[in-house]
Motif scaffolding. Structure first.
Motif: not given
Length: 196
Positions: A37-62
């Motif tokens: 969910k954030s760089r402050r807490n890397l062990n707290d997660y969003h749970w996505f389907c494959l399509e949305h996790v790919r979109a989230y990861n491509s937009a996420w900037d640590y």
């Protein structure tokens, strides 16, 4: 240390998925892939389907929102796995205290004395520091090195090679004085070494 369950492929669903719907609004697919969910807490997660996790990861900037100094501090901390580190030799200084250290054969003390003598030998004598700097030489040096360097500088700064320049003439005078001082010191040291 907890070992993660093995996935058959990198894009396979996470075996520890909570079995709920994708966290993306309006998506009814199963949330089988986790994303922090954030760089402050890397062990707290969003749970996505494959399509949305790919979109989230491509937009996420640590590093988004960090200053340059914060990024540099983060990179430095990452090189030591987020553990503190100190310059070599600072933590064990008390162990080398003369009162605490038992060295009946004086082996360690001899090493320190030899290093001190070596450092002193590598430092130019006070009367030669300025002449060596003028000639662009380091200490220790030999007479052959000094002569070669002198000839090179004399050719470069000779007034005839510089169109009769007064600056070149003054520079050559300085070089001549420096060469004479270094030559006399090295000659005296060689005579002392030969007689001893």
């Amino acid at each position: 240390m907890n070992e993660r369950p093995k996935r058959s492929r990198a894009y396979a669903p996470d075996p520890r998925a909570p079995g709920r719907a994708c966290d993306s609004p309006g998506c009814t697919e199963a949330g089988e892939y986790r994303a922090p969910k954030s760089r402050r807490n890397l062990n707290d997660y969003h749970w996505f389907c494959l399509e949305h996790v790919r979109a989230y990861n491509s937009a996420w900037d640590y590093y988004k929102g960090m200053s340059t100094a914060e990024m540099e501090a983060q990179l430095r901390a990452d090189t030591s796995w987020q553990r503190p580190s100190w310059p070599l030799g600072h933590l064990g200084a008390a162990a080398w205290d003369e009162d605490v250290l038992r060295d009946p054969l004086h082996i360690l003390r001899a090493g320190r004395v030899n290093r001190a003598k070596q450092a002193e030998a590598e430092r130019p004598p006070p009367d030669l520091r300025e002449p060596l700097a003028t000639l662009g030489l380091s200490w220790p040096t030999t007479m052959d090195v000094v002569k070669t360097r002198y000839k090179e500088l004399a050719k470069r700064h000779h007034p005839d090679a510089n169109g009769g320049s007064r600056d070149a003439e003054e520079r050559l005078k300085t070089i001549n004085i420096a060469y004479a001082r270094v030559r006399s010191k090295l000659g005296a040291d060689a005579r002392v070494a030969a007689s001893g």
